[in-house]
Scaffold this motif. Structure first.
Motif, PDB file in Angstrom:
ATOM      1  N   UNK A 212     -15.202   0.647  11.284  1.00  0.00           N
ATOM      2  CA  UNK A 212     -16.208   0.015  10.422  1.00  0.00           C
ATOM      3  C   UNK A 212     -17.364  -0.544  11.262  1.00  0.00           C
TER       4      UNK A 212
ATOM      5  N   UNK B 229     -17.050  -4.429   8.134  1.00  0.00           N
ATOM      6  CA  UNK B 229     -16.086  -5.354   7.539  1.00  0.00           C
ATOM      7  C   UNK B 229     -15.814  -6.537   8.463  1.00  0.00           C
TER       8      UNK B 229
ATOM      9  N   UNK C 151      -5.084  -0.528  10.026  1.00  0.00           N
ATOM     10  CA  UNK C 151      -5.890  -1.756   9.863  1.00  0.00           C
ATOM     11  C   UNK C 151      -6.826  -1.969  11.060  1.00  0.00           C
TER      12      UNK C 151
ATOM     13  N   UNK D 250     -14.441   2.192  -1.046  1.00  0.00           N
ATOM     14  CA  UNK D 250     -14.377   2.633   0.345  1.00  0.00           C
ATOM     15  C   UNK D 250     -15.136   3.956   0.507  1.00  0.00           C
ATOM     16  N   UNK D 251     -16.058   4.025   1.481  1.00  0.00           N
ATOM     17  CA  UNK D 251     -16.790   5.287   1.671  1.00  0.00           C
ATOM     18  C   UNK D 251     -15.858   6.379   2.215  1.00  0.00           C
TER      19      UNK D 251
ATOM     20  N   UNK E 218      -0.762  -7.928   4.764  1.00  0.00           N
ATOM     21  CA  UNK E 218      -0.686  -6.570   4.222  1.00  0.00           C
ATOM     22  C   UNK E 218       0.273  -5.706   5.051  1.00  0.00           C
TER      23      UNK E 218
ATOM     24  N   UNK F 135      -5.193 -11.800   6.157  1.00  0.00           N
ATOM     25  CA  UNK F 135      -5.054 -10.833   5.049  1.00  0.00           C
ATOM     26  C   UNK F 135      -4.431  -9.535   5.551  1.00  0.00           C
ATOM     27  N   UNK F 136      -4.925  -9.076   6.677  1.00  0.00           N
ATOM     28  CA  UNK F 136      -4.427  -7.807   7.231  1.00  0.00           C
ATOM     29  C   UNK F 136      -2.977  -7.951   7.707  1.00  0.00           C
TER      30      UNK F 136
ATOM     31  N   UNK G 130      -9.431   0.705  11.113  1.00  0.00           N
ATOM     32  CA  UNK G 130     -10.443   0.498  10.067  1.00  0.00           C
ATOM     33  C   UNK G 130     -11.510  -0.490  10.544  1.00  0.00           C
TER      34      UNK G 130
ATOM     35  N   UNK H 238       0.339   4.054  -1.211  1.00  0.00           N
ATOM     36  CA  UNK H 238      -0.428   5.255  -0.864  1.00  0.00           C
ATOM     37  C   UNK H 238      -0.431   5.472   0.644  1.00  0.00           C
TER      38      UNK H 238
ATOM     39  N   UNK I 146     -10.699 -10.604   8.855  1.00  0.00           N
ATOM     40  CA  UNK I 146      -9.710 -11.017   7.839  1.00  0.00           C
ATOM     41  C   UNK I 146      -8.291 -10.908   8.392  1.00  0.00           C
TER      42      UNK I 146
ATOM     43  N   UNK J  48     -20.231   1.853   9.939  1.00  0.00           N
ATOM     44  CA  UNK J  48     -20.872   1.260   8.760  1.00  0.00           C
ATOM     45  C   UNK J  48     -22.055   0.359   9.115  1.00  0.00           C
TER      46      UNK J  48
ATOM     47  N   UNK K 237       0.857  -1.194   0.000  1.00  0.00           N
ATOM     48  CA  UNK K 237       0.000   0.000   0.000  1.00  0.00           C
ATOM     49  C   UNK K 237       0.893   1.244   0.000  1.00  0.00           C
TER      50      UNK K 237
END
Lengths: 290, 170
Positions: free
Chosen positions: B113, B121, B106, B63-64, B131, B127-128, B109, B30, B124, B117, B28
Protein backbone atom coordinates in the motif's frame (compact mmCIF):
# COMPACT_ATOMS: atom_id res chain seq x y z
CA UNK A 1 -75.36 -75.19 101.68
CA UNK A 2 -76.74 -74.46 98.33
CA UNK A 3 -80.44 -75.42 98.83
CA UNK A 4 -81.71 -74.84 95.35
CA UNK A 5 -78.58 -75.96 93.79
CA UNK A 6 -78.21 -72.44 92.49
CA UNK A 7 -75.01 -71.17 90.89
CA UNK A 8 -74.58 -67.70 92.35
CA UNK A 9 -71.64 -66.87 90.22
CA UNK A 10 -73.47 -67.43 87.03
CA UNK A 11 -76.42 -65.52 88.36
CA UNK A 12 -74.32 -62.49 89.23
CA UNK A 13 -72.72 -62.49 85.82
CA UNK A 14 -76.15 -62.78 84.22
CA UNK A 15 -77.47 -59.88 86.29
CA UNK A 16 -74.50 -57.79 85.40
CA UNK A 17 -74.91 -58.56 81.74
CA UNK A 18 -78.54 -57.54 81.82
CA UNK A 19 -78.16 -54.62 84.19
CA UNK A 20 -75.34 -52.88 82.39
CA UNK A 21 -77.40 -52.06 79.29
CA UNK A 22 -80.23 -51.07 81.59
CA UNK A 23 -77.94 -48.78 83.52
CA UNK A 24 -76.65 -47.33 80.28
CA UNK A 25 -80.20 -46.74 79.07
CA UNK A 26 -80.88 -45.04 82.31
CA UNK A 27 -77.77 -42.89 81.96
CA UNK A 28 -78.74 -41.86 78.41
CA UNK A 29 -81.87 -40.41 79.71
CA UNK A 30 -80.01 -38.15 82.10
CA UNK A 31 -79.04 -34.69 80.96
CA UNK A 32 -75.57 -34.64 82.49
CA UNK A 33 -73.32 -36.94 80.55
CA UNK A 34 -70.00 -36.21 82.12
CA UNK A 35 -69.78 -38.10 85.25
CA UNK A 36 -66.67 -38.59 87.25
CA UNK A 37 -65.87 -42.00 85.86
CA UNK A 38 -66.33 -41.06 82.22
CA UNK A 39 -64.01 -38.14 82.35
CA UNK A 40 -60.73 -40.05 82.16
CA UNK A 41 -62.07 -42.01 79.24
CA UNK A 42 -63.28 -38.89 77.58
CA UNK A 43 -59.93 -37.30 78.16
CA UNK A 44 -58.18 -40.32 76.72
CA UNK A 45 -60.50 -40.39 73.76
CA UNK A 46 -59.99 -36.73 73.15
CA UNK A 47 -56.27 -37.18 73.31
CA UNK A 48 -56.33 -40.12 70.95
CA UNK A 49 -58.67 -38.35 68.60
CA UNK A 50 -56.63 -35.19 68.63
CA UNK A 51 -53.52 -37.22 68.05
CA UNK A 52 -54.97 -39.03 65.09
CA UNK A 53 -56.63 -35.90 63.83
CA UNK A 54 -53.37 -34.03 63.84
CA UNK A 55 -51.65 -37.07 62.42
CA UNK A 56 -54.18 -37.35 59.63
CA UNK A 57 -53.97 -33.61 59.07
CA UNK A 58 -50.23 -33.92 58.87
CA UNK A 59 -50.45 -36.81 56.46
CA UNK A 60 -53.07 -34.99 54.44
CA UNK A 61 -51.02 -31.80 54.39
CA UNK A 62 -47.84 -33.65 53.51
CA UNK A 63 -49.61 -35.59 50.82
CA UNK A 64 -51.27 -32.52 49.44
CA UNK A 65 -47.98 -30.63 49.64
CA UNK A 66 -46.28 -33.43 47.78
CA UNK A 67 -49.06 -33.51 45.21
CA UNK A 68 -48.89 -29.73 45.06
CA UNK A 69 -45.14 -29.92 44.70
CA UNK A 70 -45.54 -32.05 41.62
CA UNK A 71 -48.18 -29.67 40.34
CA UNK A 72 -46.03 -26.67 41.29
CA UNK A 73 -43.11 -28.18 39.48
CA UNK A 74 -45.07 -28.46 36.28
CA UNK A 75 -46.65 -25.04 36.91
CA UNK A 76 -43.22 -23.62 37.53
CA UNK A 77 -42.01 -25.02 34.25
CA UNK A 78 -45.04 -23.49 32.52
CA UNK A 79 -44.54 -20.15 34.26
CA UNK A 80 -40.85 -20.20 33.44
CA UNK A 81 -41.76 -20.78 29.83
CA UNK A 82 -44.32 -17.98 29.96
CA UNK A 83 -41.78 -15.74 31.63
CA UNK A 84 -39.22 -16.46 28.94
CA UNK A 85 -41.82 -15.80 26.27
CA UNK A 86 -42.83 -12.54 27.93
CA UNK A 87 -39.21 -11.50 28.28
CA UNK A 88 -38.64 -12.22 24.60
CA UNK A 89 -41.78 -10.28 23.72
CA UNK A 90 -40.67 -7.43 25.97
CA UNK A 91 -37.29 -7.35 24.24
CA UNK A 92 -39.03 -7.42 20.89
CA UNK A 93 -41.34 -4.63 22.05
CA UNK A 94 -38.39 -2.55 23.25
CA UNK A 95 -36.60 -3.20 19.98
CA UNK A 96 -39.77 -2.29 18.04
CA UNK A 97 -40.20 0.82 20.19
CA UNK A 98 -36.63 1.89 19.48
CA UNK A 99 -37.08 1.15 15.80
CA UNK A 100 -40.35 3.08 15.80
CA UNK A 101 -38.72 6.09 17.41
CA UNK A 102 -35.81 5.88 14.99
CA UNK A 103 -38.11 5.59 11.99
CA UNK A 104 -40.31 8.42 13.31
CA UNK A 105 -37.25 10.66 13.55
CA UNK A 106 -36.25 9.67 10.04
CA UNK A 107 -39.76 10.32 8.78
CA UNK A 108 -39.88 13.73 10.44
CA UNK A 109 -36.54 14.56 8.90
CA UNK A 110 -37.75 13.43 5.48
CA UNK A 111 -40.94 15.49 5.82
CA UNK A 112 -39.24 18.64 7.03
CA UNK A 113 -36.59 18.90 4.35
CA UNK A 114 -36.75 20.18 0.80
CA UNK A 115 -34.35 17.46 -0.33
CA UNK A 116 -35.55 14.37 -2.14
CA UNK A 117 -34.44 11.43 -0.03
CA UNK A 118 -34.44 7.68 -0.50
CA UNK A 119 -34.33 5.65 2.72
CA UNK A 120 -32.11 2.57 2.78
CA UNK A 121 -30.81 -0.01 5.20
CA UNK A 122 -27.22 -1.00 5.78
CA UNK A 123 -26.76 -4.62 4.73
CA UNK A 124 -23.01 -5.09 4.77
CA UNK A 125 -19.60 -3.80 5.76
CA UNK A 126 -16.30 -3.84 3.93
CA UNK A 127 -14.48 -7.15 3.67
CA UNK A 128 -11.08 -5.66 4.38
CA UNK A 129 -10.41 -3.59 7.51
CA UNK A 130 -8.25 -1.18 5.47
CA UNK A 131 -11.30 0.31 3.80
CA UNK A 132 -14.33 1.90 5.41
CA UNK A 133 -17.30 1.26 3.22
CA UNK A 134 -20.82 -0.01 3.78
CA UNK A 135 -23.34 -1.66 1.49
CA UNK A 136 -26.95 -0.44 1.39
CA UNK A 137 -30.01 -2.22 0.06
CA UNK A 138 -30.89 0.31 -2.66
CA UNK A 139 -29.32 0.53 -6.09
CA UNK A 140 -29.71 1.94 -9.59
CA UNK A 141 -33.11 0.29 -9.76
CA UNK A 142 -34.22 2.75 -7.05
CA UNK A 143 -32.73 5.76 -8.82
CA UNK A 144 -29.37 5.83 -7.07
CA UNK A 145 -26.32 7.16 -8.88
CA UNK A 146 -22.63 7.52 -8.25
CA UNK A 147 -21.70 10.54 -6.10
CA UNK A 148 -24.97 10.89 -4.22
CA UNK A 149 -24.73 11.86 -0.58
CA UNK A 150 -25.60 9.38 2.15
CA UNK A 151 -26.60 10.81 5.50
CA UNK A 152 -28.56 10.27 8.68
CA UNK A 153 -30.58 12.71 10.74
CA UNK A 154 -27.49 13.49 12.84
CA UNK A 155 -24.96 14.04 10.09
CA UNK A 156 -23.18 12.97 6.92
CA UNK A 157 -22.18 9.33 6.50
CA UNK A 158 -20.52 9.19 3.08
CA UNK A 159 -21.35 8.98 -0.60
CA UNK A 160 -22.18 6.35 -3.16
CA UNK A 161 -19.19 5.22 -5.19
CA UNK A 162 -20.31 1.90 -6.64
CA UNK A 163 -24.04 1.65 -7.35
CA UNK A 164 -25.29 -1.74 -8.46
CA UNK A 165 -28.72 -2.88 -9.53
CA UNK A 166 -30.19 -3.60 -6.09
CA UNK A 167 -27.39 -2.56 -3.73
CA UNK A 168 -24.86 0.26 -3.55
CA UNK A 169 -21.47 0.62 -1.95
CA UNK A 170 -21.06 3.74 0.15
CA UNK A 171 -17.68 5.25 0.87
CA UNK A 172 -17.69 6.52 4.44
CA UNK A 173 -16.14 9.88 5.22
CA UNK A 174 -13.59 7.99 7.35
CA UNK A 175 -12.23 6.03 4.36
CA UNK A 176 -8.77 7.15 3.28
CA UNK A 177 -10.01 7.61 -0.29
CA UNK A 178 -12.86 9.88 0.81
CA UNK A 179 -12.68 13.64 0.17
CA UNK A 180 -15.44 16.04 1.24
CA UNK A 181 -15.58 19.83 1.06
CA UNK A 182 -16.09 21.22 4.56
CA UNK A 183 -16.65 24.40 6.52
CA UNK A 184 -15.81 25.33 10.06
CA UNK A 185 -19.25 26.37 11.26
CA UNK A 186 -18.01 29.12 13.57
CA UNK A 187 -15.55 30.87 11.23
CA UNK A 188 -16.90 29.75 7.83
CA UNK A 189 -13.36 28.78 6.78
CA UNK A 190 -13.24 26.15 4.04
CA UNK A 191 -11.18 22.98 4.13
CA UNK A 192 -11.12 19.42 2.87
CA UNK A 193 -12.09 16.49 5.08
CA UNK A 194 -10.23 13.27 4.35
CA UNK A 195 -10.56 9.88 5.99
CA UNK A 196 -7.84 8.91 8.43
CA UNK A 197 -8.82 5.78 10.35
CA UNK A 198 -11.94 3.86 11.34
CA UNK A 199 -13.09 6.56 13.73
CA UNK A 200 -11.25 9.69 12.65
CA UNK A 201 -11.06 12.16 9.78
CA UNK A 202 -8.69 14.99 9.16
CA UNK A 203 -9.54 18.51 8.01
CA UNK A 204 -6.83 19.92 5.80
CA UNK A 205 -5.98 23.11 3.94
CA UNK A 206 -7.30 25.45 6.63
CA UNK A 207 -5.17 28.55 7.07
CA UNK A 208 -2.97 28.78 10.16
CA UNK A 209 -4.56 32.05 11.16
CA UNK A 210 -8.00 30.52 11.59
CA UNK A 211 -9.32 30.28 15.12
CA UNK A 212 -10.20 26.60 15.56
CA UNK A 213 -10.58 24.85 18.87
CA UNK A 214 -11.48 21.32 19.97
CA UNK A 215 -15.25 21.03 20.14
CA UNK A 216 -15.91 23.20 17.06
CA UNK A 217 -18.42 21.76 14.64
CA UNK A 218 -17.37 21.06 11.07
CA UNK A 219 -20.13 21.03 8.48
CA UNK A 220 -20.32 20.23 4.80
CA UNK A 221 -19.20 23.03 2.48
CA UNK A 222 -21.45 22.16 -0.43
CA UNK A 223 -18.84 22.89 -3.11
CA UNK A 224 -18.35 19.21 -3.94
CA UNK A 225 -21.92 18.99 -5.26
CA UNK A 226 -22.40 15.88 -3.16
CA UNK A 227 -23.61 17.07 0.21
CA UNK A 228 -26.06 19.87 0.95
CA UNK A 229 -24.38 22.87 2.54
CA UNK A 230 -24.09 23.08 6.30
CA UNK A 231 -24.82 19.47 7.22
CA UNK A 232 -22.83 18.25 10.27
CA UNK A 233 -19.71 16.23 9.49
CA UNK A 234 -17.73 16.04 12.68
CA UNK A 235 -16.38 17.70 15.76
CA UNK A 236 -12.81 18.92 16.15
CA UNK A 237 -10.84 16.76 18.58
CA UNK A 238 -7.32 18.05 18.02
CA UNK A 239 -5.69 21.01 16.29
CA UNK A 240 -2.07 20.77 15.21
CA UNK A 241 -0.15 23.89 14.23
CA UNK A 242 2.99 22.77 12.44
CA UNK A 243 5.67 25.45 12.32
CA UNK A 244 6.70 24.82 8.72
CA UNK A 245 3.22 24.31 7.34
CA UNK A 246 0.96 27.03 6.01
CA UNK A 247 -2.16 25.19 7.03
CA UNK A 248 -3.55 23.55 10.12
CA UNK A 249 -4.00 19.83 10.59
CA UNK A 250 -7.32 19.31 12.36
CA UNK A 251 -8.50 15.93 13.61
CA UNK A 252 -12.23 15.31 13.55
CA UNK A 253 -14.52 12.77 15.10
CA UNK A 254 -17.46 12.16 12.77
CA UNK A 255 -20.85 13.06 14.17
CA UNK A 256 -22.23 9.74 12.95
CA UNK A 257 -20.64 6.50 14.08
CA UNK A 258 -20.91 4.64 10.79
CA UNK A 259 -20.23 1.32 12.47
CA UNK A 260 -23.55 1.58 14.31
CA UNK A 261 -25.68 3.03 11.54
CA UNK A 262 -28.60 0.86 10.44
CA UNK A 263 -30.75 3.21 8.36
CA UNK A 264 -29.56 5.98 6.08
CA UNK A 265 -30.92 8.46 3.56
CA UNK A 266 -29.59 8.97 0.07
CA UNK A 267 -29.97 12.48 -1.28
CA UNK A 268 -31.26 12.09 -4.82
CA UNK A 269 -31.89 15.81 -5.19
CA UNK A 270 -30.49 18.38 -2.76
CA UNK A 271 -32.85 21.20 -3.98
CA UNK A 272 -30.32 23.79 -2.84
CA UNK A 273 -30.94 22.89 0.78
CA UNK A 274 -28.76 24.97 3.08
CA UNK A 275 -28.57 23.76 6.65
CA UNK A 276 -26.57 26.78 7.72
CA UNK A 277 -29.84 28.72 7.59
CA UNK A 278 -31.46 26.23 9.97
CA UNK A 279 -30.76 25.71 13.66
CA UNK A 280 -28.12 22.99 13.97
CA UNK A 281 -28.77 19.79 15.84
CA UNK A 282 -26.38 20.33 18.68
CA UNK A 283 -27.24 17.23 20.64
CA UNK A 284 -24.94 15.04 18.56
CA UNK A 285 -22.17 17.58 18.88
CA UNK A 286 -22.59 17.80 22.62
CA UNK A 287 -22.63 14.03 22.89
CA UNK A 288 -19.31 13.74 21.09
CA UNK A 289 -17.59 16.59 22.87
CA UNK A 290 -18.60 15.18 26.24
CA UNK B 1 -18.92 -24.83 -6.17
CA UNK B 2 -15.71 -23.58 -4.60
CA UNK B 3 -16.42 -20.11 -5.99
CA UNK B 4 -19.94 -20.30 -4.62
CA UNK B 5 -18.54 -21.23 -1.23
CA UNK B 6 -16.12 -18.32 -1.53
CA UNK B 7 -19.00 -15.91 -2.15
CA UNK B 8 -20.86 -17.35 0.83
CA UNK B 9 -17.78 -16.86 3.00
CA UNK B 10 -17.47 -13.22 1.88
CA UNK B 11 -21.18 -12.62 2.47
CA UNK B 12 -20.89 -14.19 5.91
CA UNK B 13 -18.05 -11.87 6.83
CA UNK B 14 -19.56 -8.67 5.45
CA UNK B 15 -23.27 -9.04 6.17
CA UNK B 16 -23.78 -11.73 8.81
CA UNK B 17 -20.95 -11.41 11.32
CA UNK B 18 -20.99 -7.57 11.72
CA UNK B 19 -24.69 -7.63 12.57
CA UNK B 20 -24.22 -10.24 15.28
CA UNK B 21 -20.79 -9.50 16.73
CA UNK B 22 -19.87 -6.00 15.58
CA UNK B 23 -17.15 -5.47 18.17
CA UNK B 24 -14.89 -8.29 16.93
CA UNK B 25 -13.75 -8.58 13.31
CA UNK B 26 -15.05 -11.68 11.58
CA UNK B 27 -12.70 -14.46 10.48
CA UNK B 28 -11.35 -13.93 6.97
CA UNK B 29 -12.61 -17.24 5.65
CA UNK B 30 -11.88 -16.07 2.10
CA UNK B 31 -8.20 -15.68 3.00
CA UNK B 32 -8.12 -19.09 4.68
CA UNK B 33 -9.68 -20.52 1.54
CA UNK B 34 -7.02 -18.91 -0.62
CA UNK B 35 -4.32 -20.25 1.68
CA UNK B 36 -5.87 -23.71 1.45
CA UNK B 37 -5.83 -23.51 -2.34
CA UNK B 38 -2.21 -22.35 -2.26
CA UNK B 39 -1.22 -25.30 -0.15
CA UNK B 40 -3.32 -28.03 -1.74
CA UNK B 41 -3.82 -27.33 -5.40
CA UNK B 42 -1.35 -27.41 -8.29
CA UNK B 43 0.45 -24.01 -8.32
CA UNK B 44 -0.33 -23.02 -11.89
CA UNK B 45 -4.06 -23.63 -11.60
CA UNK B 46 -4.10 -22.24 -8.07
CA UNK B 47 -2.59 -18.84 -8.92
CA UNK B 48 -5.08 -18.15 -11.72
CA UNK B 49 -7.95 -19.28 -9.59
CA UNK B 50 -6.68 -17.04 -6.78
CA UNK B 51 -6.58 -14.10 -9.20
CA UNK B 52 -10.18 -14.87 -10.11
CA UNK B 53 -11.13 -15.00 -6.44
CA UNK B 54 -9.27 -11.71 -5.90
CA UNK B 55 -11.42 -10.15 -8.56
CA UNK B 56 -14.52 -11.55 -6.85
CA UNK B 57 -13.32 -9.96 -3.61
CA UNK B 58 -13.49 -6.47 -5.09
CA UNK B 59 -17.27 -6.94 -5.29
CA UNK B 60 -17.38 -6.93 -1.50
CA UNK B 61 -14.84 -4.22 -0.79
CA UNK B 62 -13.39 -0.95 -1.96
CA UNK B 63 -10.00 -2.62 -2.21
CA UNK B 64 -8.38 -1.83 -5.58
CA UNK B 65 -7.68 -4.79 -7.84
CA UNK B 66 -3.98 -3.93 -8.01
CA UNK B 67 -3.73 -4.15 -4.23
CA UNK B 68 -5.54 -7.42 -3.80
CA UNK B 69 -3.77 -9.14 -6.68
CA UNK B 70 -0.31 -7.99 -5.63
CA UNK B 71 -0.94 -8.89 -1.98
CA UNK B 72 -2.27 -12.30 -2.89
CA UNK B 73 0.62 -12.95 -5.28
CA UNK B 74 3.10 -12.06 -2.56
CA UNK B 75 1.32 -14.29 -0.04
CA UNK B 76 1.03 -17.13 -2.55
CA UNK B 77 4.72 -16.99 -3.54
CA UNK B 78 6.10 -16.79 -0.02
CA UNK B 79 3.80 -19.50 1.24
CA UNK B 80 4.72 -21.78 -1.65
CA UNK B 81 8.43 -21.27 -0.94
CA UNK B 82 7.92 -22.09 2.72
CA UNK B 83 5.71 -25.06 1.91
CA UNK B 84 8.33 -26.61 -0.39
CA UNK B 85 10.89 -26.39 2.38
CA UNK B 86 8.81 -27.61 5.28
CA UNK B 87 7.61 -31.18 5.20
CA UNK B 88 4.39 -31.04 7.16
CA UNK B 89 0.82 -32.05 6.48
CA UNK B 90 -2.58 -32.19 8.17
CA UNK B 91 -4.63 -29.79 10.23
CA UNK B 92 -1.75 -28.69 12.44
CA UNK B 93 0.39 -27.66 9.48
CA UNK B 94 -2.61 -25.86 7.98
CA UNK B 95 -3.19 -23.70 11.06
CA UNK B 96 0.51 -22.84 11.16
CA UNK B 97 0.47 -21.94 7.48
CA UNK B 98 -2.68 -19.89 8.09
CA UNK B 99 -0.94 -17.99 10.84
CA UNK B 100 2.05 -17.37 8.60
CA UNK B 101 -0.13 -16.60 5.58
CA UNK B 102 -2.23 -14.09 7.52
CA UNK B 103 0.90 -12.34 8.79
CA UNK B 104 2.38 -12.24 5.29
CA UNK B 105 -0.88 -10.91 3.84
CA UNK B 106 -1.27 -8.16 6.46
CA UNK B 107 2.37 -7.07 6.40
CA UNK B 108 2.47 -7.36 2.60
CA UNK B 109 -0.67 -5.27 2.32
CA UNK B 110 0.79 -2.43 4.40
CA UNK B 111 4.10 -2.48 2.53
CA UNK B 112 2.50 -2.70 -0.91
CA UNK B 113 0.00 0.00 0.00
CA UNK B 114 2.89 2.34 0.82
CA UNK B 115 4.49 1.53 -2.53
CA UNK B 116 1.50 1.41 -4.87
CA UNK B 117 -1.31 3.52 -3.46
CA UNK B 118 -1.57 7.29 -3.51
CA UNK B 119 -3.33 7.28 -0.16
CA UNK B 120 -1.62 4.44 1.68
CA UNK B 121 -3.19 2.56 4.52
CA UNK B 122 -2.30 3.13 8.15
CA UNK B 123 -0.59 0.54 10.31
CA UNK B 124 -3.60 -0.29 12.55
CA UNK B 125 -1.38 -2.67 14.48
CA UNK B 126 -3.90 -3.93 17.01
CA UNK B 127 -6.65 -4.39 14.41
CA UNK B 128 -4.33 -6.45 12.24
CA UNK B 129 -3.02 -8.46 15.17
CA UNK B 130 -6.57 -9.28 16.27
CA UNK B 131 -7.48 -10.25 12.71
CA UNK B 132 -4.47 -12.58 12.49
CA UNK B 133 -5.40 -14.19 15.81
CA UNK B 134 -9.01 -14.69 14.77
CA UNK B 135 -7.92 -16.23 11.46
CA UNK B 136 -5.59 -18.52 13.38
CA UNK B 137 -8.34 -19.64 15.78
CA UNK B 138 -10.86 -20.30 13.04
CA UNK B 139 -8.40 -22.03 10.73
CA UNK B 140 -8.56 -25.32 12.65
CA UNK B 141 -12.30 -26.08 12.29
CA UNK B 142 -12.38 -24.58 8.82
CA UNK B 143 -9.61 -26.91 7.65
CA UNK B 144 -11.91 -29.93 8.03
CA UNK B 145 -14.69 -28.17 6.12
CA UNK B 146 -12.31 -27.35 3.27
CA UNK B 147 -10.84 -30.83 3.32
CA UNK B 148 -14.29 -32.41 3.10
CA UNK B 149 -15.32 -29.93 0.42
CA UNK B 150 -12.18 -30.49 -1.60
CA UNK B 151 -12.32 -34.25 -1.43
CA UNK B 152 -16.01 -34.46 -2.22
CA UNK B 153 -15.75 -32.07 -5.18
CA UNK B 154 -12.62 -33.33 -6.85
CA UNK B 155 -11.84 -36.77 -8.16
CA UNK B 156 -9.22 -38.75 -6.33
CA UNK B 157 -6.88 -38.56 -9.35
CA UNK B 158 -7.08 -34.78 -9.35
CA UNK B 159 -6.59 -34.76 -5.62
CA UNK B 160 -3.47 -36.92 -5.86
CA UNK B 161 -2.03 -34.55 -8.45
CA UNK B 162 -1.73 -31.80 -5.85
CA UNK B 163 1.91 -30.85 -5.17
CA UNK B 164 1.95 -32.28 -1.68
CA UNK B 165 0.89 -35.71 -2.90
CA UNK B 166 3.26 -35.54 -5.85
CA UNK B 167 6.17 -35.09 -3.53
CA UNK B 168 4.94 -37.94 -1.45
CA UNK B 169 4.68 -40.21 -4.47
CA UNK B 170 8.21 -39.31 -5.65
Amino acid sequence: MNFLNFNFRKAIILILVISLPLISINMEQKKVQNTWFTEPFSFLAEGVQSLFASLSRGVRTTTSEYVNLIRIKSQNADLQKQNDELKTRLNQMTESQNELERLRTLLDFQKNTKMELVPAQVVGRDLVPDHNTITINKGTKHGLKIGQAVLTVSGAVGYIFKPQLYTSHVMLITDRYSVVDALIQKTRAHGIVEGKSKELCVLQYVERTEDVKPGDLIVTGGLDNIFPKGFPLGVVTNVERKTKSASLVIDLKPVVDANKVEEVFIVTHAALEDFLQKPTDVTATERITK
Amino acid sequence: MFTMFFFLACGFQTSFWPHLIPWIPGPQIWLLMILFITLKWSPLFAIFYIYFLGFCLTRFSHIPLKMIWSSLLLTFTLLLIIKNRVQMSGAFSFILFCLGGSVIFQVGYVVLSQLIEHTPTTLMFLDRLLQILINFIFSYPIYFVFEWFDESLFKKEDWSRSPEKQEFEV
